[in-house]
Design an enzyme around this catalytic site. Structure first.
Site, PDB file in Angstrom:
ATOM      1  N   PHE A  12       0.791  -1.332   0.039  1.00  0.00           N
ATOM      2  CA  PHE A  12       0.011  -0.035   0.012  1.00  0.00           C
ATOM      3  C   PHE A  12       0.864   1.388   0.126  1.00  0.00           C
ATOM      4  CE2 PHE A  12      -1.564   2.723   3.800  1.00  0.00           C
ATOM      5  CZ  PHE A  12      -2.217   3.907   2.919  1.00  0.00           C
ATOM      6  N   SER A  80       0.045  -5.096  11.508  1.00  0.00           N
ATOM      7  CA  SER A  80      -0.954  -5.228  12.305  1.00  0.00           C
ATOM      8  C   SER A  80      -0.741  -5.770  13.697  1.00  0.00           C
ATOM      9  CB  SER A  80      -1.802  -6.424  11.822  1.00  0.00           C
ATOM     10  OG  SER A  80      -2.853  -6.910  12.348  1.00  0.00           O
ATOM     11  N   TYR A 143       3.973  -6.359  17.660  1.00  0.00           N
ATOM     12  CA  TYR A 143       3.824  -5.484  16.497  1.00  0.00           C
ATOM     13  C   TYR A 143       4.915  -4.176  16.913  1.00  0.00           C
ATOM     14  CZ  TYR A 143       3.414  -2.240  12.847  1.00  0.00           C
ATOM     15  OH  TYR A 143       3.478  -1.113  11.906  1.00  0.00           O
ATOM     16  N   LYS A 147       8.853  -3.090  15.798  1.00  0.00           N
ATOM     17  CA  LYS A 147       9.106  -1.814  15.009  1.00  0.00           C
ATOM     18  C   LYS A 147      10.108  -0.979  15.846  1.00  0.00           C
ATOM     19  CE  LYS A 147       7.148  -1.815  11.192  1.00  0.00           C
ATOM     20  NZ  LYS A 147       7.643  -1.537   9.894  1.00  0.00           N
ATOM     21  N   ARG A 211      -6.791   8.380  16.905  1.00  0.00           N
ATOM     22  CA  ARG A 211      -5.830   8.279  16.023  1.00  0.00           C
ATOM     23  C   ARG A 211      -5.438   9.523  15.236  1.00  0.00           C
ATOM     24  NH1 ARG A 211      -5.744   4.483  18.940  1.00  0.00           N
ATOM     25  NH2 ARG A 211      -5.427   2.199  18.472  1.00  0.00           N
TER      26      ARG A 211
HETATM   27  C1  UD1 Z   1      -1.188   0.339  14.693  1.00  0.00           C
HETATM   28  C2  UD1 Z   1      -0.249   1.496  14.833  1.00  0.00           C
HETATM   29  C3  UD1 Z   1       0.031   2.141  13.490  1.00  0.00           C
HETATM   30  C4  UD1 Z   1       0.564   1.204  12.636  1.00  0.00           C
HETATM   31  C5  UD1 Z   1      -0.526   0.233  12.315  1.00  0.00           C
HETATM   32  C6  UD1 Z   1       0.153  -1.182  11.575  1.00  0.00           C
HETATM   33  C7  UD1 Z   1      -1.020   2.883  16.811  1.00  0.00           C
HETATM   34  C8  UD1 Z   1      -1.488   3.992  17.440  1.00  0.00           C
HETATM   35  N1  UD1 Z   1      -0.827   2.745  15.537  1.00  0.00           N
HETATM   36  O1  UD1 Z   1      -2.285   1.025  14.293  1.00  0.00           O
HETATM   37  O2  UD1 Z   1       1.015   3.360  13.348  1.00  0.00           O
HETATM   38  O3  UD1 Z   1       0.521   1.488  11.219  1.00  0.00           O
HETATM   39  O4  UD1 Z   1      -0.555  -0.502  13.684  1.00  0.00           O
HETATM   40  O5  UD1 Z   1      -0.544  -2.046  11.616  1.00  0.00           O
HETATM   41  O6  UD1 Z   1      -0.231   1.803  17.566  1.00  0.00           O
HETATM   42  N2  UD1 Z   1     -10.659  -1.092  14.764  1.00  0.00           N
HETATM   43  C9  UD1 Z   1     -11.830  -1.088  15.245  1.00  0.00           C
HETATM   44  N3  UD1 Z   1     -12.648  -1.942  13.855  1.00  0.00           N
HETATM   45  C10 UD1 Z   1     -11.995  -2.149  12.858  1.00  0.00           C
HETATM   46  C11 UD1 Z   1     -10.621  -2.230  13.072  1.00  0.00           C
HETATM   47  C12 UD1 Z   1      -9.907  -1.697  13.855  1.00  0.00           C
HETATM   48  O7  UD1 Z   1     -12.690  -0.339  15.819  1.00  0.00           O
HETATM   49  O8  UD1 Z   1     -12.656  -3.063  12.228  1.00  0.00           O
HETATM   50  C13 UD1 Z   1      -9.932  -0.223  15.873  1.00  0.00           C
HETATM   51  C14 UD1 Z   1      -8.651  -0.787  16.471  1.00  0.00           C
HETATM   52  O9  UD1 Z   1      -9.076  -1.708  17.574  1.00  0.00           O
HETATM   53  C15 UD1 Z   1      -7.910   0.426  16.990  1.00  0.00           C
HETATM   54  C16 UD1 Z   1      -8.446   1.551  15.791  1.00  0.00           C
HETATM   55  O10 UD1 Z   1      -9.380   0.805  15.167  1.00  0.00           O
HETATM   56  O11 UD1 Z   1      -8.353   0.882  18.113  1.00  0.00           O
HETATM   57  C17 UD1 Z   1      -7.231   1.436  14.676  1.00  0.00           C
HETATM   58  O12 UD1 Z   1      -6.764   0.119  14.188  1.00  0.00           O
HETATM   59  P1  UD1 Z   1      -6.000  -0.063  13.097  1.00  0.00           P
HETATM   60  O13 UD1 Z   1      -6.313   0.738  11.866  1.00  0.00           O
HETATM   61  O14 UD1 Z   1      -5.891  -1.692  13.052  1.00  0.00           O
HETATM   62  O15 UD1 Z   1      -4.354   0.531  13.292  1.00  0.00           O
HETATM   63  P2  UD1 Z   1      -3.616   0.551  15.042  1.00  0.00           P
HETATM   64  O16 UD1 Z   1      -3.645  -0.735  15.475  1.00  0.00           O
HETATM   65  O17 UD1 Z   1      -4.150   1.918  15.677  1.00  0.00           O
END
Ligand code: UD1
Length: 313
Positions: A12, A80, A143, A147, A211
């Site tokens: 991506f 992830s 993860y 990193k 975020r």
């Molecule tokens: C984390 C890192 C980010 C990195 C990524 C790689 C942090 C703050 N960020 O992202 O820099 O690039 O890992 O994978 O640690 N969620 C939902 N519903 C969904 C999917 C996710 O509610 O269907 C929530 C998650 O629980 C989380 C938020 O959305 O609270 C963001 O999730 P996601 O996009 O997976 O990224 P991070 O884990 O924040």
């Protein structure tokens, strides 16, 4: 004209970096094992790049891709948080051993500089916001730890072997080409695909986690600046926008963009999840001359347009 090696270049973020490098007239090698990257992402430039289909876990196999390379942009990784909680061994092998291999191959090939995609997840549950690079890291997931280890390896390679290296802590990068069909993809690609497919998005937790969602073009800008900025070597630098949005606010924005009133489902919070995330980008401004060109809402609209064209409707 310099030669860049982009590891993870069919992924991506990587494929957007490849596009921009070619637009600037640079030469590009891509190294990718196509595990999470997709050939479609680079199909339109396949005549202009050299593709090395190898895995960063195999040091001897990746070495040839580094011959004559000036700059390495190292994005190949298993992203992830939940995947790493489920299978820490593979995340460790790819993100830590793989990064060590990339650094060794870069050092031995006489590369000028390596730029590593590090992660905002390193800050973990450190309660102080916004995140400043001098804060103590408190990783909450394998993860995040992998990193962070990559950052330390970069700094060690600069100190021990004189290899210039920069670690960029990306803050939740999103945009076109983020694969909506992987369960391990970013939340925005899952939400947008759900809207388009008429499915209900799921929020893990109460939706008030926040975020600093960063449109991919901002990350491309910062990454290319980091390759040549004179003061950047040896540094860890935040790459975000400097604004934070909750998931609940995101649903409101998507409801506006799609002109619908979708109510998400709420499920248990994820293990290893960070509560709040917001970047202080002063260092990136100062050292790289970086200035985010896209705010969240604008990036979100552009991303929705792309997914509509891709997935229909
Ligand atoms: C984390 C890192 C980010 C990195 C990524 C790689 C942090 C703050 N960020 O992202 O820099 O690039 O890992 O994978 O640690 N969620 C939902 N519903 C969904 C999917 C996710 O509610 O269907 C929530 C998650 O629980 C989380 C938020 O959305 O609270 C963001 O999730 P996601 O996009 O997976 O990224 P991070 O884990 O924040």
């Amino acid at each position: 004209m310099a030669l860049y090696l982009v590891t993870g270049g069919s992924g991506f973020i990587g494929s957007h970096i490849v596009d921009e490098l070619l637009r600037r007239g640079e030469r590009v090698n891509v190294l990718d094992n196509l595990s999470t990257g997709r050939k479609e992402n680079i199909a339109h430039v396949k005549e202009q790049i050299e593709l090395w289909e190898t895995d960063i876990r195999e040091l001897e196999q990746i070495r040839p891709a580094f011959a004559g390379v000036d700059y390495v942009i190292h994005l190949a990784a298993l992203p992830s948080v939940p995947r790493s909680v489920k299978d820490p061994l593979t995340s460790n092998a790819v993100n830590i051993n793989g990064t060590l291999h990339v650094l060794l191959a870069a050092r031995d090939a006489g590369v000028k500089r390596v730029v590593l995609a590090a992660s905002s997840s390193a800050y973990g549950d450190n309660p102080v916001l916004p995140r400043v690079e001098t804060h103590t890291p408190r990783p909450l997931s394998p993860y995040a730890l992998t990193k962070l280890a990559g950052e330390y390896y970069c700094q060690l390679f600069t100190q021990l072997y004189g290899l210039e290296a920069v670690a960029l802590r990306y803050f939740n990068i999103f945009g076109p080409r983020q694969n909506p069909d992987s369960p391990y993809t970013g939340v925005l690609s899952l939400f947008i695909a759900a809207y388009i497919r008429g499915e209900t998005p799921t929020i893990f937790g109460d939706g008030n986690q926040s975020r600093d969602f960063t449109y991919v073009a901002n990350a491309v800008q910062a990454t290319l600046l980091a390759c040549t900025a004179p003061e950047a070597s040896g540094r860890v630098i935040n790459v975000g926008v400097g604004d934070s949005f909750t998931l609940n606010r995101t649903i409101e924005l998507l409801n506006e963009i799609f002109g619908r009133q979708v109510t998400p489902e709420y499920a248990s919070p994820r293990e290893g999840d960070v509560r709040e995330s917001l970047a202080d980008i002063s260092l990136a401004r100062q050292i790289l001359g970086y200035e985010p060109a896209f705010r969240y809402e604008e990036g979100l609209r552009k991303t929705v347009e792309w997914y509509r064209a891709e997935l229909g409707n």
